[in-house]
Design a protein around this motif. Structure first.
Motif, PDB file in Angstrom:
ATOM      1  N   SER A  62      17.607 -20.299  49.585  1.00  0.00           N
ATOM      2  CA  SER A  62      18.688 -19.883  50.837  1.00  0.00           C
ATOM      3  C   SER A  62      18.598 -20.486  52.293  1.00  0.00           C
ATOM      4  O   SER A  62      19.444 -20.433  53.094  1.00  0.00           O
ATOM      5  CB  SER A  62      17.588 -18.311  51.324  1.00  0.00           C
ATOM      6  N   VAL A  63      18.095 -21.098  52.087  1.00  0.00           N
ATOM      7  CA  VAL A  63      18.094 -22.423  53.678  1.00  0.00           C
ATOM      8  C   VAL A  63      18.509 -24.285  53.185  1.00  0.00           C
ATOM      9  O   VAL A  63      18.870 -24.520  53.742  1.00  0.00           O
ATOM     10  CB  VAL A  63      16.601 -22.409  54.140  1.00  0.00           C
ATOM     11  N   LYS A  64      19.127 -24.422  52.345  1.00  0.00           N
ATOM     12  CA  LYS A  64      19.294 -25.324  51.584  1.00  0.00           C
ATOM     13  C   LYS A  64      20.391 -25.106  52.938  1.00  0.00           C
ATOM     14  O   LYS A  64      21.400 -24.621  53.313  1.00  0.00           O
ATOM     15  CB  LYS A  64      19.734 -25.461  50.302  1.00  0.00           C
ATOM     16  N   GLY A  65      21.176 -26.920  52.712  1.00  0.00           N
ATOM     17  CA  GLY A  65      22.097 -26.774  53.994  1.00  0.00           C
ATOM     18  C   GLY A  65      22.638 -26.614  55.397  1.00  0.00           C
ATOM     19  O   GLY A  65      22.524 -27.453  56.352  1.00  0.00           O
ATOM     20  N   ARG A  66      20.603 -26.122  56.125  1.00  0.00           N
ATOM     21  CA  ARG A  66      20.669 -25.474  57.259  1.00  0.00           C
ATOM     22  C   ARG A  66      18.925 -25.557  57.609  1.00  0.00           C
ATOM     23  O   ARG A  66      18.943 -26.416  58.911  1.00  0.00           O
ATOM     24  CB  ARG A  66      20.578 -24.072  56.849  1.00  0.00           C
ATOM     25  N   PHE A  67      18.069 -26.008  56.586  1.00  0.00           N
ATOM     26  CA  PHE A  67      16.866 -26.610  57.692  1.00  0.00           C
ATOM     27  C   PHE A  67      15.925 -27.096  56.794  1.00  0.00           C
ATOM     28  O   PHE A  67      17.036 -27.878  55.822  1.00  0.00           O
ATOM     29  CB  PHE A  67      15.467 -25.543  56.324  1.00  0.00           C
ATOM     30  N   THR A  68      15.977 -28.597  57.787  1.00  0.00           N
ATOM     31  CA  THR A  68      15.353 -29.736  56.958  1.00  0.00           C
ATOM     32  C   THR A  68      13.395 -29.621  57.553  1.00  0.00           C
ATOM     33  O   THR A  68      13.207 -29.682  58.211  1.00  0.00           O
ATOM     34  CB  THR A  68      16.649 -30.637  57.512  1.00  0.00           C
ATOM     35  N   ILE A  69      12.628 -30.128  56.251  1.00  0.00           N
ATOM     36  CA  ILE A  69      11.699 -30.606  56.542  1.00  0.00           C
ATOM     37  C   ILE A  69      11.620 -31.957  56.904  1.00  0.00           C
ATOM     38  O   ILE A  69      12.205 -33.128  56.419  1.00  0.00           O
ATOM     39  CB  ILE A  69      10.641 -30.035  55.257  1.00  0.00           C
ATOM     40  N   SER A  70      10.642 -32.471  57.496  1.00  0.00           N
ATOM     41  CA  SER A  70      10.110 -34.033  57.681  1.00  0.00           C
ATOM     42  C   SER A  70       8.842 -34.072  58.508  1.00  0.00           C
ATOM     43  O   SER A  70       8.051 -32.978  58.491  1.00  0.00           O
ATOM     44  CB  SER A  70      11.462 -34.580  58.510  1.00  0.00           C
ATOM     45  N   ASP A  71       8.453 -35.444  58.261  1.00  0.00           N
ATOM     46  CA  ASP A  71       7.170 -36.023  58.563  1.00  0.00           C
ATOM     47  C   ASP A  71       7.140 -36.740  59.749  1.00  0.00           C
ATOM     48  O   ASP A  71       8.066 -37.602  59.706  1.00  0.00           O
ATOM     49  CB  ASP A  71       5.684 -36.153  57.571  1.00  0.00           C
ATOM     50  N   ASN A  72       6.280 -36.761  60.188  1.00  0.00           N
ATOM     51  CA  ASN A  72       6.193 -38.053  61.188  1.00  0.00           C
ATOM     52  C   ASN A  72       4.869 -39.454  61.407  1.00  0.00           C
ATOM     53  O   ASN A  72       4.649 -40.403  61.473  1.00  0.00           O
ATOM     54  CB  ASN A  72       5.788 -37.505  63.180  1.00  0.00           C
ATOM     55  N   GLY A  73       4.826 -39.503  60.447  1.00  0.00           N
ATOM     56  CA  GLY A  73       4.027 -40.206  58.850  1.00  0.00           C
ATOM     57  C   GLY A  73       2.549 -40.506  59.787  1.00  0.00           C
ATOM     58  O   GLY A  73       2.360 -41.576  59.582  1.00  0.00           O
ATOM     59  N   LYS A  74       2.218 -39.632  60.505  1.00  0.00           N
ATOM     60  CA  LYS A  74       0.722 -39.551  60.950  1.00  0.00           C
ATOM     61  C   LYS A  74       0.135 -37.737  60.144  1.00  0.00           C
ATOM     62  O   LYS A  74      -0.263 -38.175  59.770  1.00  0.00           O
ATOM     63  CB  LYS A  74       0.697 -39.744  61.971  1.00  0.00           C
ATOM     64  N   ASN A  75      -0.048 -37.087  61.252  1.00  0.00           N
ATOM     65  CA  ASN A  75      -0.373 -36.224  61.280  1.00  0.00           C
ATOM     66  C   ASN A  75       0.346 -34.967  61.282  1.00  0.00           C
ATOM     67  O   ASN A  75      -0.381 -33.333  61.346  1.00  0.00           O
ATOM     68  CB  ASN A  75      -1.541 -35.797  62.057  1.00  0.00           C
ATOM     69  N   THR A  76       1.661 -34.605  61.364  1.00  0.00           N
ATOM     70  CA  THR A  76       2.667 -33.687  61.739  1.00  0.00           C
ATOM     71  C   THR A  76       3.884 -33.376  60.706  1.00  0.00           C
ATOM     72  O   THR A  76       4.701 -34.146  60.406  1.00  0.00           O
ATOM     73  CB  THR A  76       2.767 -33.694  63.062  1.00  0.00           C
ATOM     74  N   VAL A  77       4.154 -32.124  60.328  1.00  0.00           N
ATOM     75  CA  VAL A  77       5.723 -31.772  59.614  1.00  0.00           C
ATOM     76  C   VAL A  77       6.020 -30.927  60.267  1.00  0.00           C
ATOM     77  O   VAL A  77       5.460 -29.733  60.441  1.00  0.00           O
ATOM     78  CB  VAL A  77       4.717 -31.790  58.126  1.00  0.00           C
TER      79      VAL A  77
END
Length: 114
Positions: A62-77
C-alpha cells in the motif's frame, strides 16, 4: 535498556509529505532489523517498511512508490512519506528487533486530511 523515540508526525493535507524519525538509544546495527508499523483505529497493526543491514529494505504494497525507509548509519531510522492519502492516517510505531525480542516506540500520530 532499549529505547526507541519517534518524531515527525502531524497533520497534513492529502498529497503532502511528512518525514518520521526513530532515534534509538543504541546503534541501529545492534538490531537484527528495524521497521515502521502503523495502526489505524479499529484495525490491526501492520508493517509499513523494514530495513536490515545487508542493504535490504521492504515496503508494504500500500505504500510502495510513496514511502521510503532509510537510516543514517548511526542510531536513526527515518520514513519519508510522500503523496500521502487519507487512508495513511494512523499511529506510526518504530520497531527494533533483537532476536527473540521486539522493541517498540511510543508511537507518533499521522493524520492526512482530504
Amino acid at each position: 535498556q532499549v529505547l526507541l523515540v519517534e518524531s515527525g508526525g502531524g497533520l497534513v493535507q492529502a498529497g503532502g509529505s511528512l518525514r518520521l524519525s526513530c532515534a534509538a538509544s543504541r546503534s541501529i546495527f545492534s538490531f537484527n532489523s528495524m521497521g515502521w508499523y502503523r495502526q489505524a483505529p479499529g484495525k490491526q497493526r501492520e508493517l509499513v517498511a523494514s530495513i536490515t543491514w545487508a542493504g535490504s529494505t521492504d515496503h508494504g504494497d500500500s505504500v510502495k512508490g510513496r514511502f521510503t525507509i532509510s537510516d543514517n548509519g548511526k542510531n536513526t531510522v527515518d520514513l519519508q512519506m510522500n503523496s500521502l492519502k487519507p487512508e495513511d492516517t494512523a499511529v506510526y510505531y518504530c520497531n527494533g528487533h533483537i532476536a527473540p525480542y521486539n522493541y517498540w516506540g511510543q508511537g507518533t500520530q499521522v493524520t492526512v486530511s482530504s
